[in-house]
Design a protein around this motif. Structure first.
Motif, short mmCIF file in Angstrom:
data_model
loop_
_atom_site.label_atom_id
_atom_site.label_comp_id
_atom_site.label_asym_id
_atom_site.label_seq_id
_atom_site.Cartn_x
_atom_site.Cartn_y
_atom_site.Cartn_z
N HIS A 1 3.58 7.96 8.43
CA HIS A 1 3.03 7.52 7.09
C HIS A 1 2.16 6.57 7.34
O HIS A 1 2.22 5.47 8.37
CB HIS A 1 4.15 7.02 6.29
CG HIS A 1 5.15 5.85 6.83
ND1 HIS A 1 6.18 6.21 7.32
CD2 HIS A 1 4.93 4.67 6.58
CE1 HIS A 1 6.74 5.10 7.64
NE2 HIS A 1 6.09 4.37 7.09
N VAL A 2 0.98 6.74 6.75
CA VAL A 2 -0.30 5.56 6.81
C VAL A 2 -0.70 5.31 5.62
O VAL A 2 -0.99 6.49 4.88
CB VAL A 2 -1.26 6.20 8.06
CG1 VAL A 2 -2.41 4.83 7.90
CG2 VAL A 2 -0.72 6.46 9.39
N VAL B 1 -2.45 -2.66 4.54
CA VAL B 1 -2.36 -1.58 5.27
C VAL B 1 -1.02 -1.51 5.83
O VAL B 1 -0.45 -2.44 6.40
CB VAL B 1 -3.46 -1.55 6.51
CG1 VAL B 1 -3.44 -0.13 7.38
CG2 VAL B 1 -4.88 -1.77 5.99
N THR B 2 -0.57 -0.33 5.85
CA THR B 2 0.97 -0.08 6.49
C THR B 2 0.73 1.14 7.22
O THR B 2 0.00 2.18 6.79
CB THR B 2 2.02 0.16 5.34
OG1 THR B 2 1.66 1.14 4.15
CG2 THR B 2 2.16 -1.17 4.63
N LEU C 1 4.92 -1.13 10.16
CA LEU C 1 4.05 -2.26 10.44
C LEU C 1 2.95 -2.62 9.23
O LEU C 1 2.27 -1.43 8.72
CB LEU C 1 3.37 -2.28 11.59
CG LEU C 1 3.99 -1.72 12.99
CD1 LEU C 1 3.24 -1.75 14.14
CD2 LEU C 1 5.02 -2.97 13.24
N GLY C 2 2.83 -3.83 8.71
CA GLY C 2 2.00 -3.96 7.67
C GLY C 2 1.25 -5.13 7.97
O GLY C 2 1.34 -6.03 8.76
N TYR C 3 -0.30 -4.92 7.36
CA TYR C 3 -1.06 -6.16 7.47
C TYR C 3 -1.72 -6.40 6.19
O TYR C 3 -2.35 -5.28 5.54
CB TYR C 3 -2.28 -5.70 8.59
CG TYR C 3 -3.54 -6.67 8.45
CD1 TYR C 3 -3.27 -7.89 9.29
CD2 TYR C 3 -4.61 -6.51 7.89
CE1 TYR C 3 -4.20 -8.81 9.19
CE2 TYR C 3 -5.80 -7.46 7.72
CZ TYR C 3 -5.43 -8.67 8.42
OH TYR C 3 -6.53 -9.70 8.51
N SER C 4 -1.82 -7.57 5.59
CA SER C 4 -2.47 -7.86 4.31
C SER C 4 -3.29 -9.08 4.35
O SER C 4 -3.03 -10.10 5.48
CB SER C 4 -1.21 -8.01 3.20
OG SER C 4 -0.45 -9.03 3.56
N SER D 1 0.74 -1.33 -0.02
CA SER D 1 0.01 -0.10 -0.11
C SER D 1 0.84 1.17 0.09
O SER D 1 0.37 2.31 -0.43
CB SER D 1 -0.98 0.04 1.08
OG SER D 1 -0.22 -0.13 2.41
N SER D 2 2.08 1.23 0.37
CA SER D 2 3.01 2.44 0.38
C SER D 2 3.34 2.74 -0.86
O SER D 2 3.83 3.83 -1.25
CB SER D 2 4.16 2.11 1.05
OG SER D 2 5.15 1.30 0.70
#
Length: 397
Positions: free
Chosen positions: A94-95, A62-63, A393-396, A44-45
């Motif tokens: 950053h989000v 989401v990061t 941190l990331g979630y996928s 996502s970044s």
């Protein structure tokens, strides 16, 4: 006369990990590879690095993270001793979030800081009448969409809704004493970004290009004059400040090569239109007699980034990179209010996945080479270092 409250005024001795006042550490994964990301980064970044690449997410990604920028800048005046800064840590956040609507369509939004700086010269700084303390923050809300035009070709675009805040403090010299002026202001701007990604050789070579438009902003704020002797108070009342600024446009072109299943090598060339800053000026609409625009004549520049990522296992990746980022300021207009230097940086990073959750960390060391100033009244040499710490941190799913 056109009002020109230049955001670079707020750099007043500030520095970031990038030349000018750009901040490009919007992902610890990218930072570990020296920010070489335009052709390959597909979480996502990618909203920041190349809008087309958000199509690389599986379904939802989401990061969120933060970057700690710790600069150490020095100025040595001709014939004088080294002048230093107080320690200042800048933590731009950053989000990003992206949802893949169909196999060919994805949408998302990002919140990050593309420009900014913070600094504090020591109290006895020889250039305190041009710069003492400063803070600049540019926040960007970036809704983005991407579409798969062809199996080998993606396009993406986004809207940039920009909010800027600034604060500056400078010393004022009077006949037998010193005072200060504090300035603060804020403004909004609107721009866009657009990117493409092309697969040249499947599973081997990809290309990526992204353009970011200039963003015009109108700032309004106040000036507070302090410790002004009675004889000068009539000439320096608290007053309004306002003006216009244009954040620079940029183009980045990148190539990524995957010679092995777990190895990615990437190179980016990034052009930044710093020539949109011809002068440093603040306008006081109610007291134009104290306007004092200074020519800067910044030049547009290219900077270069080379990095690699290797997957030791499916869950563990290591990264490294180097970068070169020349300063946009010519020697004859380089002063303490906008110091800069040519930069060479090295980076390292690591990432680990815990199922759907991942953690990326990065470190960059940036060396600011000696840069001579021939500006009248403030000749000397600027140099220093910057250390950059990134955590995302990331979630996928």
């Amino acid at each position: 006369m056109k009002k020109t409250l230049s955001l670079i005024t707020l750099l007043a001795a500030g520095t970031t990990q990038a030349a000018g006042f750009q901040v490009n550490t919007q992902s610890a994964r990218s930072s570990g590879m020296a920010n070489a990301a335009a052709a390959w980064l597909d979480d996502s970044s990618a909203i920041y690095s190349n809008a087309a690449n958000i199509l690389g997410v599986e379904k939802l990604d989401v990061t969120a993270g933060v970057t700690g920028i710790l600069p150490s800048l020095q100025f040595t005046p001709t014939g004088g001793s080294v002048q230093g800064q107080k320690t200042t840590l800048s933590p731009p956040p950053h989000v990003f979030a992206v949802y893949k609507i169909t196999d060919s369509l994805a949408a998302g939004v990002g919140f990050y800081t593309p420009f900014g700086a913070s600094s504090r010269w020591k109290d006895d700084f020889v250039g305190r009448f041009r710069a003492q303390e400063s803070g600049l923050s540019i926040y960007n809300i970036n809704p983005t969409v991407a579409y798969q035009v062809h199996d080998r070709f993606r396009v993406g675009a986004g809207l940039n809704i920009t909010r800027g805040t600034l604060e500056i403090k400078r010393a004022l010299g009077f006949v037998t004493s010193e005072g200060q002026v504090h300035l603060g202001g804020a403004g909004w701007g609107l721009g866009f970004n657009a990117g493409v990604q092309a697969v040249v050789v499947p599973k081997l070579v990809t290309l990526g290009v992204q353009y970011r438009s200039p963003i015009s902003m109108t700032f309004k704020g106040d000036a507070d004059f302090r410790d002004v002797p009675p004889a000068f108070q009539g000439r320096l009342p608290d007053t309004r400040v306002e003006g216009d600024v244009k954040l620079p446009q940029s183009v980045v072109a990148g190539i990524a090569v995957t010679p092995l299943d777990r190895l990615t090598l990437a190179f980016d060339a990034n052009w930044v239109g710093w020539s949109s800053f011809p002068e440093l000026a603040i306008e006081f609409p109610d007291n134009p007699a104290i306007n004092n625009p200074l020519p800067k004549n910044w030049r547009s520049t290219w900077n270069f980034h080379l990095g690699g990522e290797y997957g030791i296992t499916d869950a563990l990746q290591v990264r490294a990179g180097v970068l070169w980022d020349p300063a946009p300021s010519p020697d004859e207009t380089l002063t303490p209010d906008l110091p800069d230097a040519n930069r060479f940086g090295v980076s390292a990073g690591v990432g680990y996945s815990f199922g759907a959750v991942r953690v990326d960390a990065a470190y960059q060391f940036v060396n600011l080479f000696d840069k001579d100033s021939t500006a009248p009244g403030m000749t000397g040499v600027y140099n220093g270092t910057a250390q950059v710490f990134g955590l995302t941190l990331g979630y996928s799913m």
